[in-house]
Scaffold this motif. Sequence first.
Motif, PDB file in Angstrom:
ATOM      1  N   ARG A   4       0.834  -1.217   0.000  1.00 15.99           N
ATOM      2  CA  ARG A   4       0.000   0.000   0.000  1.00 15.99           C
ATOM      3  C   ARG A   4       0.861   1.256   0.000  1.00 15.99           C
ATOM      4  O   ARG A   4       0.485   2.269  -0.594  1.00 15.99           O
ATOM      5  N   ASP A   7       1.916   1.680  -3.523  1.00 16.27           N
ATOM      6  CA  ASP A   7       0.772   2.204  -4.285  1.00 16.27           C
ATOM      7  C   ASP A   7       0.606   3.703  -4.052  1.00 16.27           C
ATOM      8  O   ASP A   7       0.369   4.465  -4.983  1.00 16.27           O
ATOM      9  N   ALA A   8       0.739   4.125  -2.787  1.00 10.56           N
ATOM     10  CA  ALA A   8       0.580   5.535  -2.448  1.00 10.56           C
ATOM     11  C   ALA A   8       1.686   6.376  -3.080  1.00 10.56           C
ATOM     12  O   ALA A   8       1.431   7.485  -3.567  1.00 10.56           O
ATOM     13  N   PRO A  46      -5.272  11.852  -1.465  1.00  8.94           N
ATOM     14  CA  PRO A  46      -6.454  11.020  -1.223  1.00  8.94           C
ATOM     15  C   PRO A  46      -6.513  10.586   0.246  1.00  8.94           C
ATOM     16  O   PRO A  46      -5.488  10.346   0.875  1.00  8.94           O
ATOM     17  N   SER A  47      -7.716  10.503   0.792  1.00  9.83           N
ATOM     18  CA  SER A  47      -7.871  10.164   2.212  1.00  9.83           C
ATOM     19  C   SER A  47      -7.299   8.785   2.539  1.00  9.83           C
ATOM     20  O   SER A  47      -6.761   8.588   3.628  1.00  9.83           O
ATOM     21  N   ASP A  48      -7.380   7.849   1.612  1.00  7.25           N
ATOM     22  CA  ASP A  48      -6.833   6.517   1.896  1.00  7.25           C
ATOM     23  C   ASP A  48      -5.310   6.543   2.012  1.00  7.25           C
ATOM     24  O   ASP A  48      -4.722   5.742   2.735  1.00  7.25           O
ATOM     25  N   VAL A  49      -4.656   7.492   1.352  1.00  7.82           N
ATOM     26  CA  VAL A  49      -3.200   7.616   1.441  1.00  7.82           C
ATOM     27  C   VAL A  49      -2.804   8.064   2.847  1.00  7.82           C
ATOM     28  O   VAL A  49      -1.824   7.579   3.409  1.00  7.82           O
ATOM     29  N   GLU A  50      -3.569   8.977   3.442  1.00  5.21           N
ATOM     30  CA  GLU A  50      -3.274   9.412   4.813  1.00  5.21           C
ATOM     31  C   GLU A  50      -3.420   8.243   5.777  1.00  5.21           C
ATOM     32  O   GLU A  50      -2.650   8.111   6.719  1.00  5.21           O
ATOM     33  N   GLY A  51      -4.399   7.380   5.549  1.00  2.00           N
ATOM     34  CA  GLY A  51      -4.563   6.188   6.388  1.00  2.00           C
ATOM     35  C   GLY A  51      -3.391   5.240   6.245  1.00  2.00           C
ATOM     36  O   GLY A  51      -2.936   4.637   7.225  1.00  2.00           O
ATOM     37  N   VAL A  52      -2.874   5.116   5.033  1.00  2.00           N
ATOM     38  CA  VAL A  52      -1.702   4.277   4.783  1.00  2.00           C
ATOM     39  C   VAL A  52      -0.503   4.833   5.542  1.00  2.00           C
ATOM     40  O   VAL A  52       0.282   4.080   6.119  1.00  2.00           O
ATOM     41  N   GLU A  55      -0.612   3.804   9.246  1.00  2.00           N
ATOM     42  CA  GLU A  55      -0.286   2.381   9.386  1.00  2.00           C
ATOM     43  C   GLU A  55       1.197   2.140   9.100  1.00  2.00           C
ATOM     44  O   GLU A  55       1.870   1.385   9.801  1.00  2.00           O
TER      45      GLU A  55
END
Length: 133
Positions: A4, A7-8, A46-52, A55
């Motif tokens: 991930r 990907d980011a 993207p918001s999912d990148v901040e979550g990555v 983690e």
Amino acid sequence: VRGRVADALRALEVDPRAEAVPLHMFWNEFDALDVAIRASNASAVPSDVEGVLAEAGGLAAWVEARKFGASIEGGACGSALLREVAAAAVDVGGPDLHVFSAHYPTMLCALTAVGVSVSSGESADSWLGEALL
């Protein structure tokens, strides 16, 4: 997590050929992602990148604490810094304030050498290692 992060890094156009790296190299990938997010326009991330990132930060800290902690390094890798600190402590003619500069792995090793845990949650003093990472 490593996939991930790759990907980011591709999504943020930091490295169009990013691939998951081995764990021992993961800190650099995490750092690249962190810098890219901080340097970019917040609305462009993207918001999912901040979550990555969150983690990945946990994994990166875990890896670094293991690399420089007691289970792998014992206490030997912090000895150079500890010698400098000890020499300054016995120098009664010098100033009362001593400044030491070291990269975080050396500091983690020095903490390990004096028995301070650098791994999250292992002991009451593990916050010191966490603060360095």
